[in-house]
Scaffold this motif. Structure first.
Motif, PDB file in Angstrom:
ATOM      1  N   ALA A 279      16.696 -12.252  14.229  1.00 20.25           N
ATOM      2  CA  ALA A 279      17.773 -13.152  13.800  1.00 20.25           C
ATOM      3  C   ALA A 279      17.589 -14.539  14.410  1.00 20.25           C
ATOM      4  CB  ALA A 279      19.125 -12.575  14.194  1.00 20.25           C
ATOM      5  N   ARG A 280      17.188 -14.560  15.670  1.00 20.04           N
ATOM      6  CA  ARG A 280      17.039 -15.823  16.389  1.00 20.04           C
ATOM      7  C   ARG A 280      15.855 -16.635  15.870  1.00 20.04           C
ATOM      8  NH1 ARG A 280      16.795 -13.571  20.864  1.00 20.04           N
ATOM      9  NH2 ARG A 280      14.568 -13.685  21.390  1.00 20.04           N
ATOM     10  N   THR A 281      14.799 -15.954  15.483  1.00 19.87           N
ATOM     11  CA  THR A 281      13.583 -16.647  15.049  1.00 19.87           C
ATOM     12  C   THR A 281      13.479 -16.806  13.536  1.00 19.87           C
ATOM     13  OG1 THR A 281      12.332 -14.567  15.009  1.00 19.87           O
ATOM     14  CG2 THR A 281      12.324 -15.832  17.073  1.00 19.87           C
ATOM     15  N   GLY A 282      14.399 -16.171  12.811  1.00 16.22           N
ATOM     16  CA  GLY A 282      14.370 -16.281  11.364  1.00 16.22           C
ATOM     17  C   GLY A 282      13.241 -15.526  10.693  1.00 16.22           C
ATOM     18  N   ARG A 283      12.669 -14.573  11.410  1.00 15.89           N
ATOM     19  CA  ARG A 283      11.571 -13.789  10.841  1.00 15.89           C
ATOM     20  C   ARG A 283      12.110 -12.565  10.108  1.00 15.89           C
ATOM     21  NH1 ARG A 283       9.120 -16.070  15.337  1.00 15.89           N
ATOM     22  NH2 ARG A 283       6.955 -16.757  14.990  1.00 15.89           N
ATOM     23  N   GLN A 284      11.355 -12.172   9.090  1.00 19.46           N
ATOM     24  CA  GLN A 284      11.668 -10.936   8.370  1.00 19.46           C
ATOM     25  C   GLN A 284      10.447 -10.021   8.473  1.00 19.46           C
ATOM     26  OE1 GLN A 284      12.854 -12.159   4.408  1.00 19.46           O
ATOM     27  NE2 GLN A 284      14.989 -12.330   5.033  1.00 19.46           N
ATOM     28  N   LEU A 285      10.502  -9.094   9.395  1.00 27.02           N
ATOM     29  CA  LEU A 285       9.398  -8.168   9.620  1.00 27.02           C
ATOM     30  C   LEU A 285       9.925  -6.745   9.594  1.00 27.02           C
ATOM     31  CD1 LEU A 285       7.666  -9.953  12.652  1.00 27.02           C
ATOM     32  CD2 LEU A 285       6.831  -9.874  10.293  1.00 27.02           C
ATOM     33  N   PRO A 286       9.178  -5.830   8.989  1.00 30.73           N
ATOM     34  CA  PRO A 286       9.588  -4.421   9.038  1.00 30.73           C
ATOM     35  C   PRO A 286       9.562  -3.916  10.474  1.00 30.73           C
ATOM     36  CG  PRO A 286       7.383  -4.639   8.101  1.00 30.73           C
ATOM     37  CD  PRO A 286       7.920  -6.019   8.241  1.00 30.73           C
ATOM     38  N   ILE A 287      10.454  -2.971  10.763  1.00 34.57           N
ATOM     39  CA  ILE A 287      10.572  -2.415  12.112  1.00 34.57           C
ATOM     40  C   ILE A 287      10.283  -0.928  12.076  1.00 34.57           C
ATOM     41  CG2 ILE A 287      12.093  -2.038  14.093  1.00 34.57           C
ATOM     42  CD1 ILE A 287      13.803  -4.374  13.084  1.00 34.57           C
ATOM     43  N   GLU A 288       9.362  -0.501  12.930  1.00 30.11           N
ATOM     44  CA  GLU A 288       9.083   0.914  13.115  1.00 30.11           C
ATOM     45  C   GLU A 288       9.321   1.261  14.581  1.00 30.11           C
ATOM     46  OE1 GLU A 288       5.553   4.272  12.428  1.00 30.11           O
ATOM     47  OE2 GLU A 288       5.207   2.175  11.839  1.00 30.11           O
ATOM     48  N   VAL A 289       9.844   2.454  14.816  1.00 26.61           N
ATOM     49  CA  VAL A 289      10.139   2.890  16.176  1.00 26.61           C
ATOM     50  C   VAL A 289       9.417   4.201  16.449  1.00 26.61           C
ATOM     51  CG1 VAL A 289      11.940   3.516  17.833  1.00 26.61           C
ATOM     52  CG2 VAL A 289      12.411   1.811  16.072  1.00 26.61           C
ATOM     53  N   GLU A 290       8.670   4.232  17.547  1.00 26.14           N
ATOM     54  CA  GLU A 290       8.009   5.465  17.961  1.00 26.14           C
ATOM     55  C   GLU A 290       8.980   6.347  18.729  1.00 26.14           C
ATOM     56  OE1 GLU A 290       3.803   5.713  19.680  1.00 26.14           O
ATOM     57  OE2 GLU A 290       5.035   6.022  21.452  1.00 26.14           O
TER      58      GLU A 290
END
Length: 286
Positions: free
Chosen positions: A192-203
Motif C-alpha cells: 500500500a505504501r509503495t503502490g506496488r501490485q504483486l501477488p503474495i504467497e506464504v510458506e
C-alpha cells in the motif's frame, strides 16, 4: 506457452553478449591462428543421447550474434523428442565464426535439453492430477533465463523469475517478522505504501500456520512445505479453494505422483534446474 516477460529480445541479446565476452574475450585465437579468414565451411549439430530438445531458438540467436552471415537450417524444433543420430541443425558460412559460436551453442543446448527432458518426465508422472509443475529460483547464476526457458519447453510452469516480481514470505521471513499474521500485515502495508501490485504467497509448515494465513487473508497462494501426502490432503481440504496451493520441499520422481494426488494446484521442484544431467550433443564438420 505462458506469458514470459523475461524472454525479450533485449534480455536474450544481453545474455549472449555476456556469455561471449566470458568465452571469447579479445578473440578466439585458436580459430584466428589456424583457420584462414576467408575459409567457408559447414557443420551439423548431432544428437548423441535421447530426450527432449531445447535451445534451438537460442542457438539461432547465438549464431546470428557471432556472425549475421551464418546460414542456419533447423531440422528439429524446441520440444521435439530426440534420439541418438538425429541432426538438429546445420550451419554454413565463415569457418572461424562457426568455431567461435560452437561451445556457447552446445553449452546452452545441452543444459537446456537436460532440463526440458527432466521436466517432461516429471510432468508425465503427474498425469491424471490437476497439479502443474513449477520451477524455482534454484538456478545457475547468470543462466536463469535459459534454465527457466527450458522448463517451459518441457511443459512446466515458471514460478517467479526473481525477487522483484512476486512476494513469497518464506519461513525466515515469517520468523523474522514474528509470525504469519505479522508478516502478512507488514507486506500489505508495504504494498500500500509503495503502490506496488504483486501477488503474495506464504510458506506454511503445518496446519496451524495454514489457518493463520487464511485468517489474515489478502494472499494469493499458500505454500505447503515439506508436508507428507496425508497432511497435504488435510491442508487442501482446509483451504477449500480459497487460494491457490503449492506443495514444495524435497519432492522427487518417486514421490511426485502421490503429492499430485492430494489435490494441490502446483508442485515446485528445485531439482528441475539444480540437479539435471545435460544431454550429449556435438557440432561436427561435414
Amino acid at each position: 506457452m505462458q506469458n514470459t516477460p523475461y524472454l525479450t529480445p533485449e534480455a536474450i541479446s544481453e545474455f549472449i553478449r555476456t556469455a561471449l565476452r566470458e568465452d571469447v574475450g579479445d578473440g578466439d585465437h585458436s580459430s584466428l591462428a589456424a583457420i584462414p579468414a576467408d575459409a567457408r565451411n559447414r557443420a551439423r549439430l548431432l544428437v548423441k543421447d535421447e530426450g527432449i530438445l531445447a535451445g534451438v531458438e537460442l542457438a539461432r540467436h547465438i549464431f546470428r550474434a557471432v556472425d549475421a552471415d551464418l546460414q542456419v537450417e533447423t531440422l528439429l524444433a524446441d520440444g521435439d523428442s530426440i534420439k541418438h543420430g538425429d541432426v538438429v541443425l546445420t550451419v554454413e558460412g565463415c569457418a572461424q565464426s562457426i568455431l567461435t559460436a560452437e561451445r556457447l551453442v552446445l553449452n546452452c543446448m545441452q543444459r537446456m535439453s537436460g532440463i526440458a527432458t527432466h521436466t517432461t518426465h516429471l510432468r508425465h508422472l503427474l498425469a491424471g492430477t490437476k497439479a502443474r509443475l513449477l520451477d524455482t529460483r534454484k538456478t545457475t547464476p547468470n543462466f536463469r533465463l535459459c534454465e527457466k526457458w527450458a522448463v517451459l519447453i518441457g511443459g512446466g510452469v515458471n514460478h517467479r523469475y526473481g525477487l522483484f516480481d512476486m512476494i513469497i514470505l518464506k519461513d525466515n521471513h515469517v520468523d523474522y517478522a514474528g509470525g504469519i499474521t505479522e508478516a502478512i500485515a507488514a507486506t500489505k502495508a508495504y504494498l500500500a505504501r509503495t503502490g506496488r501490485q504483486l501477488p503474495i504467497e506464504v510458506e506454511t509448515r503445518n496446519l496451524t500456520e495454514v489457518q493463520q494465513a487464511l485468517d489474515a487473508g489478502g494472499i494469493d497462494r499458500i505454500m505447503l512445505d515439506n508436508m507428507p501426502p496425508t497432511q497435504l490432503r488435510e491442508a487442501v481440504e482446509l483451504i477449500a479453494g480459497r487460494v491457490e496451493t503449492e506443495a514444495s520441499g524435497g519432492i522427487t520422481e518417486h514421490t511426485i505422483a502421490a503429492v499430485g494426488a492430494t489435490g494441490v494446484d502446483y508442485i515446485s521442484v528445485g531439482a528441475l534446474t539444480h540437479s539435471t544431467k545435460s544431454l550429449d550433443l556435438s557440432l561436427k564438420a561435414f
